[in-house]
Design a protein around this motif. Structure first.
Motif, mmCIF file in Angstrom:
data_model
loop_
_atom_site.group_PDB
_atom_site.id
_atom_site.type_symbol
_atom_site.label_atom_id
_atom_site.label_comp_id
_atom_site.label_asym_id
_atom_site.label_seq_id
_atom_site.Cartn_x
_atom_site.Cartn_y
_atom_site.Cartn_z
ATOM 1 N N THR A 281 15.579 -16.719 -12.305
ATOM 2 C CA THR A 281 14.159 -16.567 -12.601
ATOM 3 C C THR A 281 13.294 -17.432 -11.689
ATOM 4 N N LYS B 180 11.750 -13.283 -6.804
ATOM 5 C CA LYS B 180 10.344 -13.263 -7.193
ATOM 6 C C LYS B 180 9.578 -12.253 -6.351
ATOM 7 N N ALA C 178 7.744 -8.989 -7.514
ATOM 8 C CA ALA C 178 6.328 -8.798 -7.194
ATOM 9 C C ALA C 178 6.094 -7.407 -6.644
ATOM 10 N N VAL D 197 0.937 -14.773 -20.264
ATOM 11 C CA VAL D 197 1.667 -16.030 -20.387
ATOM 12 C C VAL D 197 0.667 -17.106 -20.752
ATOM 13 N N LYS E 7 0.165 -20.154 -20.348
ATOM 14 C CA LYS E 7 0.652 -21.280 -19.551
ATOM 15 C C LYS E 7 -0.496 -22.175 -19.177
ATOM 16 N N ALA F 215 0.024 -22.359 -13.234
ATOM 17 C CA ALA F 215 -0.009 -20.974 -12.807
ATOM 18 C C ALA F 215 -0.602 -20.869 -11.411
ATOM 19 N N GLU G 136 1.885 -21.761 -8.764
ATOM 20 C CA GLU G 136 2.861 -20.701 -8.518
ATOM 21 C C GLU G 136 2.242 -19.565 -7.726
ATOM 22 N N MET G 137 0.977 -19.293 -8.042
ATOM 23 C CA MET G 137 0.294 -18.234 -7.308
ATOM 24 C C MET G 137 0.242 -18.598 -5.827
ATOM 25 N N THR H 257 3.465 -17.886 -3.929
ATOM 26 C CA THR H 257 3.979 -16.540 -3.709
ATOM 27 C C THR H 257 2.998 -15.624 -2.991
ATOM 28 N N LYS H 258 1.813 -16.126 -2.753
ATOM 29 C CA LYS H 258 0.787 -15.272 -2.149
ATOM 30 C C LYS H 258 1.159 -14.800 -0.757
ATOM 31 N N HIS I 210 0.021 -12.693 -12.319
ATOM 32 C CA HIS I 210 1.096 -13.611 -12.653
ATOM 33 C C HIS I 210 1.770 -13.181 -13.953
ATOM 34 N N LYS J 83 4.168 -10.453 -13.428
ATOM 35 C CA LYS J 83 5.372 -10.940 -12.740
ATOM 36 C C LYS J 83 6.250 -11.717 -13.706
ATOM 37 N N LYS K 241 9.981 -10.948 -14.482
ATOM 38 C CA LYS K 241 10.956 -11.996 -14.226
ATOM 39 C C LYS K 241 11.898 -12.123 -15.417
ATOM 40 N N ALA L 32 15.755 -11.305 -15.893
ATOM 41 C CA ALA L 32 16.703 -12.315 -16.361
ATOM 42 C C ALA L 32 17.599 -11.741 -17.452
#
Lengths: 372, 397
Positions: free
Chosen positions: A332, A338, A342, A357, A359, A364, A367-368, A371-372, B7, B10, B14, B18
């Motif tokens: 994960t 990822k 995506a 999420v 979060k 967040a 993480e963005m 991966t951008k 996000h 994703k 994800k 998993a």
């Protein structure tokens, strides 16, 4: 003002979608398994785990409320489960003369939730004054304290009523009397009351409470407190109040799940609710995604079944289990995977709704950026 | 807002990925596992014995001993009797009630006919409720609480019950006038230890004696016993009764010897295994008395043969758990012969036949006792044996 309205609206939609996912997965799981059970397609092994799975899902979701939404790492969740389990067993024994099984079960679960909630308040008051690591360590300590106290509680029942003592000598039962709790031996000879349907209803109830709390004014205050305590307090929110709400709600739900769990077995001993069990539940939450309710449901179900599904490995079973956990964690977090997801998500985007999420935004964003 | 949403999608994928990964892992591994599993060893139909006990975790010593002991008996019977074959499927329960019930369900899927186990008490109480509902015959080699058999006609024990041990030990001490002042050190967080302790003190009170000092410890803090030993010493105890397992007992013995405190130490069957402990100085156990149904240094022919096979196969001296399990399999064998139970007999029919056999005609000679009989409450009746350790071996008293 207009943008704010828009944002709130889209928040609402996201909430609804994520809630629908959670309810949908639970209902779909229940329907599919029920059909399989009635068609005899399901092994005894899996059938025996249905009630514990429901209990663990409730525990994982309720812990996620504390860890993910409120942002306080609690390592003593099994303690609340234990209180719910034992008070539930005592209630079920006290009301054993009532006519319907489900009436007794509902009473036991409510009593379990009530006692765990009271314990949640008592423990929450000192604990929630702490933050971060200190809070985690103190919750761990309280979890152990609860278990050790249960180790020396003896409860007997005869026609005169309940007798409670800290040693065997303190209990003087008449001929008809019997012991309910026996210190370290715990409760034995419990009448099994839990059913898969009851477990399903408890999961639904837990989801209902947790998801509605998250989306309420209280929930937003709790998350604001998590994201920036100083900012939240500066607009007049009381940190202790809102953190208590999440903590006590989590405790009540854990207690209810504990009662369901205990009444699925003919015996329950305090040693079951040790530190390992707390960690076990935390693993569900972490692997499912901190703050992600749907993830907790799936990971609790999968990780409960997994050790049993690995029985073929005999000696290497727990080793394999650990390896699977590591692989899931790595997979994960793998950048290639990822990127793959995506790409896949672009195709899915049009068709499927999204899950939200809950979060920390700061994380967040990081993480963005990656991966951008 | 858009980015956060992306996000979210994703994140969901994800997790879905998993789960799928975990699923495929399990399936592929399960496939490997079933291939690797040995097919029915004899080829012909076998009577299926299921076993449950802790093969991993803190109680693994007992589970493995039972597993090994039972396996030896199964191999012997299979080699001896071509017309009758046993198959043993032993599952791990990690000494946990929940896992034990899961293991039992797994055995049910496998088609278990007779259940050996479970090894430890709390899991056994949970499993016996299931076997009672399913009508599967259960004989436990070592789960010694009375809760195991209470109210269940299909569950029998091959070991003494905890209260029975406590009472017998108290009687033995009084009858043989072993101690003037008796102290007890026990584990108050352990069902086995508390069970024996309660019966022991109750019986001792009846005979007018009293315990001068009671020291407790719990499973979590069993490294330092100086408090308990000093307590016993200052109370003037000349006999210390230890209804505990051998690991903490070994530490008590070591610390007492450092303190120059040398009362008579008296243990119960949990003490068995102390001599086989790695790194334990056997001199410390000199003159230690213990109640155990099995003496591996006995002159008995059957015992000697069993000990020899066990040592060859597993490289250690068997303890009473192994011997109990060996006896369980032979008791199953005797009952199968008497009642004509074969591979085709359904578990519930075998259960009724076995219950009848064990409560009426069974009179079984094994390694752990001669002429064992069972009551309708499932408890075994056999003579307790008190041994004393001299020169690193058990000597019958």
């Amino acid at each position: 003002m207009n943008t704010l309205m828009k944002m709130t609206k889209s928040n609402m939609n996201q909430y609804k979608r994520s809630a629908l996912w959670s309810y949908g997965i639970t209902i779909a799981g229940f329907v599919i398994v029920s059909i399989m059970v009635s068609a005899g397609l399901i092994s005894n092994s899996l059938q025996g785990q249905l009630v514990p799975i429901c209990a663990y899902i409730s525990l994982a979701v309720s812990l996620n409320l504390v860890v993910g939404i409120s942002g306080e790492l609690s390592l003593g969740h099994a303690g609340f489960m234990a209180i719910g389990a034992f008070s539930g067993v005592i209630a079920a024994t006290l009301f054993q003369s009532l006519p319907f099984l489900w009436v007794k079960l509902v009473i036991a679960i409510l009593v379990g939730g009530l006692f765990a909630g009271v314990a949640g308040v008592i423990i929450g008051v000192p604990v929630l004054r702490l933050r971060g690591d200190y809070l985690a360590i103190v919750t761990l300590a309280f979890g152990e304290i609860i278990r050790n106290v249960l180790n020396v509680i003896y409860v007997g029942l005869d026609e005169k009523g309940l007798q409670v003592s800290t040693s065997m000598d303190g209990i003087h039962l008449s001929e008809q009397g019997s012991m309910i709790l026996n210190g370290p031996m715990g409760a034995t000879g419990v009448t099994k009351l839990s059913t898969f349907f009851a477990g399903f209803l408890l999961v639904m109830f837990t989801l209902f409470v947790v998801l509605n709390l998250i989306n309420s004014k209280h929930g937003r205050a709790i998350m604001a407190m998590r994201d920036n305590r100083i900012a939240a307090e500066s607009v007049g929110l009381s940190a202790t109040n809102f953190k208590m709400t999440a903590f006590v709600t989590g405790a009540i739900l854990a207690g209810m799940a504990g009662a369901l769990f205990a009444l699925n077995y003919s015996t329950v001993a305090p040693v079951k609710f040790n530190f390992n069990t707390s960690i076990f539940i935390l693993v569900f939450v972490v692997l499912g995604g901190i703050g992600n309710i749907t993830g907790s449901i799936i990971s609790a179900a999968v990780l409960t079944i997994l050790p049993e599904a690995l029985r073929q490995f005999s000696d290497y079973r727990m080793l394999t289990y650990a390896i699977v956990l590591i692989i899931v964690m790595l997979a994960t977090n793998n950048p290639q995977l990822k990127a793959l997801t995506a790409a896949a998500s672009k195709q899915f985007k049009a068709k499927f709704s999204r899950t939200r999420v809950y979060k920390r935004p700061q994380k967040a964003d990081e993480e963005m950026g990656g991966t951008k | 807002m858009k980015t956060v949403r992306a996000h979210g999608v994703k994140g969901m994928l994800k997790r879905a990925l998993a789960v799928v990964m975990a699923g495929t892992m399990v399936l592929s591994m399960a496939a490997c596992g079933s291939e690797a599993e040995p097919a029915a060893e004899s080829g012909s139909a076998t009577v299926k014995i299921g076993g449950i006990g802790p093969l991993t975790g803190s109680a693994a010593v007992y589970g493995n001993a039972v597993y090994h002991g039972a396996q030896i008996a199964v191999d012997e019977i299979n080699a001896k009797d071509p017309n009758f074959q046993f198959e043993l499927n032993f599952q791990d329960d990690e000494n946990d009630a929940e896992k034990a019930v899961n293991a039992y369900q797994k055995l049910k899927d496998w088609g278990v006919q007779l259940l050996l186990g479970t090894v430890t008490t709390t899991p056994c109480v949970a499993v016996s409720a299931e076997t009672f509902a399913d009508r599967v015959f259960e004989l436990t080699p070592s789960a010694s609480s009375t809760d195991v058999t209470k109210g269940k006609d299909n569950v029998f024990q091959l070991c003494f019950t905890d209260p029975n041990q406590g009472t017998t030990a108290a009687k033995y001490l009084v009858d043989n006038n072993l101690g003037e002042k008796i102290a007890v050190i026990y584990n108050n967080a352990d069902a086995y230890s508390t069970g024996i302790y309660n019966a022991f003190t109750a019986e001792l009170k009846k005979s007018g004696k009293d315990v001068v000092y009671t020291g407790t410890f719990s499973s979590d803090d069993n490294a330092d016993f100086s408090v308990q030993l000093t307590g016993a010493q200052s109370a003037g105890a000349d006999l210390v009764f230890m209804p505990i397992y051998y690991t903490p007992a070994s530490m008590i013995l070591a610390q007492a010897s450092k303190m120059n405190y040398a009362p008579t130490f008296f243990g119960v069957d949990g003490m068995d295994g102390i001599l086989a402990m790695e790194g334990f100085n056997k001199d410390l156990a000199e003159n230690l008395m213990l109640m155990t149904p099995f003496n591996p240094w006995s002159k008995d022919e059957k015992v000697a043969a069993f000990v020899k096979t066990y040592e060859e196969k597993y490289g250690e001296t068997p303890n009473q758990f192994a011997a109990d399990a060996y006896d369980v399999v032979y008791a199953f064998y005797a009952a199968c012969q008497a009642k004509g139970v074969t591979a085709e007999t359904p578990a519930s029919d075998a259960c009724e036949a076995f219950v009848e056999y064990f409560t009426t005609e069974a009179k079984f000679d094994g390694l752990t006792g001669k002429g064992m009989t069972w009551g309708t409450n499932g408890e075994v009746s056999k003579d307790p044996v008190v041994c004393v350790i001299q020169g690193g071996i058990y000597v019958d008293r």
